[in-house]
Motif scaffolding. Structure first.
Motif, PDB file in Angstrom:
ATOM      1  N   ASN A   2       0.753  -1.229  -0.092  1.00 34.52           N
ATOM      2  CA  ASN A   2      -0.046   0.046   0.044  1.00 34.52           C
ATOM      3  C   ASN A   2       0.936   1.212  -0.023  1.00 34.52           C
ATOM      4  O   ASN A   2       2.151   1.212   0.092  1.00 34.52           O
ATOM      5  N   GLU A   3       0.454   2.365   0.134  1.00 33.47           N
ATOM      6  CA  GLU A   3       0.766   3.592  -0.314  1.00 33.47           C
ATOM      7  C   GLU A   3       1.796   3.954   1.022  1.00 33.47           C
ATOM      8  O   GLU A   3       2.765   4.509   0.960  1.00 33.47           O
ATOM      9  N   GLU A   5       3.183   2.040   3.140  1.00 34.55           N
ATOM     10  CA  GLU A   5       4.534   1.023   3.179  1.00 34.55           C
ATOM     11  C   GLU A   5       5.401   1.386   2.192  1.00 34.55           C
ATOM     12  O   GLU A   5       6.835   1.748   2.275  1.00 34.55           O
ATOM     13  N   ARG A   6       5.034   2.157   1.037  1.00 34.70           N
ATOM     14  CA  ARG A   6       5.749   2.448  -0.187  1.00 34.70           C
ATOM     15  C   ARG A   6       6.676   3.727   0.619  1.00 34.70           C
ATOM     16  O   ARG A   6       7.645   4.058   0.353  1.00 34.70           O
TER      17      ARG A   6
END
Length: 77
Positions: A2-3, A5-6
């Motif tokens: 997901n965003e 984690e990125r």
């Protein structure tokens, strides 16, 4: 992934990049300090320590740049 984690991985890579630059520059300073030592043993110690630090710092910067590039490409898609 997901965003959140990125973004966390990008932030971690940026921190590692800054730390790698610091270690790399410190290694250059240690290698340059070799000129001011008196004995061969001191010179070799400074040379080896400086080269090890330069290698570690350079590897950290290289890995961080690869990670940042990888996760920035994910954002562009």
């Amino acid at each position: 992934m997901n965003e959140l984690e990125r973004l966390s991985r990008i932030k971690s890579a940026q921190i590692n990049q800054a730390l790698g630059v610091f270690i790399f520059i410190f290694g250059i300073i240690i290698t340059f300090a070799m000129v001011y030592t008196e004995t061969l043993v001191q010179q070799m110690t400074d040379l080896v320590a400086g080269l090890v630090l330069i290698t570690i710092g350079g590897g950290m910067v290289w890995k961080a740049k690869r990670t940042i590039r990888k996760f920035k490409k994910t954002n562009d898609k």
